[in-house]
Design a protein around this motif. Structure first.
Motif, short mmCIF file in Angstrom:
data_model
loop_
_atom_site.label_atom_id
_atom_site.label_comp_id
_atom_site.label_asym_id
_atom_site.label_seq_id
_atom_site.Cartn_x
_atom_site.Cartn_y
_atom_site.Cartn_z
N PRO A 37 0.84 -1.22 0.00
CA PRO A 37 0.00 0.00 0.00
C PRO A 37 0.86 1.26 0.00
O PRO A 37 2.03 1.23 0.40
CB PRO A 37 -0.80 -0.14 1.30
N ASN A 38 0.31 2.37 -0.46
CA ASN A 38 1.04 3.63 -0.47
C ASN A 38 1.50 4.01 0.92
O ASN A 38 0.91 3.61 1.94
CB ASN A 38 0.16 4.75 -1.05
N ASP A 39 2.58 4.78 0.99
CA ASP A 39 3.12 5.18 2.29
C ASP A 39 2.23 6.25 2.93
O ASP A 39 1.17 6.60 2.41
CB ASP A 39 4.57 5.65 2.15
N TYR A 40 2.69 6.80 4.08
CA TYR A 40 1.86 7.73 4.84
C TYR A 40 1.64 9.05 4.10
O TYR A 40 0.74 9.82 4.44
CB TYR A 40 2.47 7.99 6.22
N LEU A 41 2.46 9.31 3.09
CA LEU A 41 2.25 10.50 2.26
C LEU A 41 1.43 10.17 1.02
O LEU A 41 1.29 11.01 0.12
CB LEU A 41 3.60 11.09 1.83
N GLU A 42 0.89 8.95 0.96
CA GLU A 42 0.11 8.47 -0.18
C GLU A 42 0.94 8.41 -1.46
O GLU A 42 0.43 8.58 -2.57
CB GLU A 42 -1.13 9.33 -0.40
N LEU A 43 2.25 8.14 -1.29
CA LEU A 43 3.15 7.97 -2.43
C LEU A 43 3.36 6.48 -2.67
O LEU A 43 3.40 5.67 -1.73
CB LEU A 43 4.49 8.64 -2.17
N GLU A 44 3.50 6.11 -3.93
CA GLU A 44 3.71 4.71 -4.27
C GLU A 44 5.08 4.23 -3.79
O GLU A 44 6.08 4.94 -3.93
CB GLU A 44 3.61 4.53 -5.79
#
Length: 403
Positions: free
Chosen positions: A177-184
């Motif tokens: 899943p994407n990281d806490y910054l919603e980055l792949e």
């Protein structure tokens, strides 16, 4: 401050008596064999004429085909097939493209992974599997040879498993899943190994190790990553439940594939990027090739260095087998083969020097090797220095008495 001295010393532990043969592919394209059990355990035989090589001949893949067959893939689009029992090349196969990042044999056909993203099945009517656009590695499953795995840089080249009989994709991995910054989360599967027909492990240039189970889920079931480290894993191998990985910074580690929590062993002695890694069938010894121009053998359990050989060129691929004591096998201690080997080794050196001139960093590295002091020379100088010091003290005492 203690200064670490780098040497080109060849090493062999007297307790290391295994009858191992090592096959080495290099950056200059040379293909060598070393019999570590011979009377001259560091002698090297070039198995291919150096004069036929160029800068596009770099060995990028080496795999066992049949029982005594080695498939040697290169930067150019050729695979040469070497018969290890008769000590000769039997054929050369020209593929669609290169470099070649993996090779295998299935149902009498040669299978090759190409860095451009294709898997080529070589036969009269050639077939292709489109695995992505930038492959780093293709591996064949030993337990079920109809299965191959591919992986590379980016999500479009993520881990995939293919069935060679149906030419179909049977598994595609899914990213975390994407990281806490919603980055792949970045993906780069630099090497792949089959733990069995259903489980695979990958290592990455981004510093993670992942274990997949194709029966359970598309995402990894286990992962090891240390966010405090900046490490690029480039090669991997497995024996039973132990995963061995080598990195671009000269770090070799062992992990338990059942947990992937902590580092089980760390192996030392490397001064360059580790390019390939294999174990023997017993799992007692670990074989590595390195860009510092050495091949090494470590004890898996004790992590002690058992053997080290300077091969004069940057080692890119390594294979090993246990010598089968065939009487017709050509041994390195034969005088004729030694003479030919010396001539080809000098050619190999000149090839490597030409390559070094094209790169400033390589020429500096080569100059450092030429200027450094060997261990034997250092040992010889120590007693001489001690003798000179004792003589000077004695002379000063005599002069004082005369006064």
């Amino acid at each position: 401050m203690k200064i670490k001295t780098i040497t080109t010393a060849n090493i062999k532990n007297p307790a290391y008596n295994e009858k191992h043969q090592i096959f080495v592919g290099t950056h200059t394209g040379s293909f060598k064999r070393i019999d570590v059990f011979a009377d001259t355990p560091h002698a090297q035989e070039n198995l291919q004429s150096i004069s036929s090589l160029n800068k596009q001949s770099r060995v990028t893949a080496m795999e066992w085909g049949d029982e005594n067959e080695i498939l040697v893939g290169r930067t150019n689009k050729f695979i040469k097939i070497y018969d290890a029992s008769n000590n000769e090349f039997t054929s050369t196969i020209e593929l669609d493209d290169g470099p070649i990042v993996g090779a295998g044999r299935f149902d009498g056909k040669i299978i090759a992974g190409l860095s451009g993203g294709k898997v080529q099945i070589f036969q009269q009517n050639q077939e292709f599997l489109q695995a992505g656009d930038h492959l780093s590695r293709m591996r064949q499953c030993k337990e079920n040879r109809k299965l191959i795995a591919t992986g590379g840089k980016g999500r479009q080249n993520n881990l995939k498993v293919w069935d060679l009989e149906t030419k179909a994709k049977v598994f595609t991995s899914k990213n975390l899943p994407n990281d806490y910054l919603e980055l792949e989360v970045p993906v780069w599967d630099s090497d792949i190994v089959f733990l069995d027909a259903h489980q695979l492990a990958t290592c990455s240039r981004h510093g993670y190790l992942r274990v997949y189970d194709t029966r359970k889920q598309r995402r990894p079931v286990l992962e090891y990553v240390n966010p405090k480290e900046q490490i690029a894993y480039g090669c991997a191998t497995v024996h039973e439940n132990t995963l061995f990985v080598g990195s671009a910074s000269g770090i070799v580690r062992a992990f338990d594939t059942r947990k992937m929590k902590t580092i089980v062993h760390t192996y030392k002695g490397f001064t360059g990027s580790v390019t390939d890694i294999v174990t023997d069938n017993s799992g007692k010894y670990l074989f590595t090739s390195c860009l510092d121009r050495f091949v090494r053998v470590h004890s898996v359990e004790s992590t002690a260095l058992q053997y080290q050989c300077y091969v004069k060129s940057k080692a890119t691929q390594i294979l090993m087998r246990t010598h089968d004591d065939q009487p017709d096998c050509v041994m390195l201690e034969d005088s004729n083969s030694n003479e030919a080997d010396d001539n080809q080794q000098s050619d190999d050196d000149s090839n490597d020097e030409t390559e070094s001139e094209e790169s400033g960093s390589d020429s500096e590295y080569e100059e450092m090797f030429q200027q450094m002091q060997t261990v034997d020379e250092e040992k010889q100088e120590r007693p001489n220095k001690k003798r000179k010091t004792q003589e000077s003290i004695k002379n000063s005492k005599i002069s004082k008495k005369k006064k």
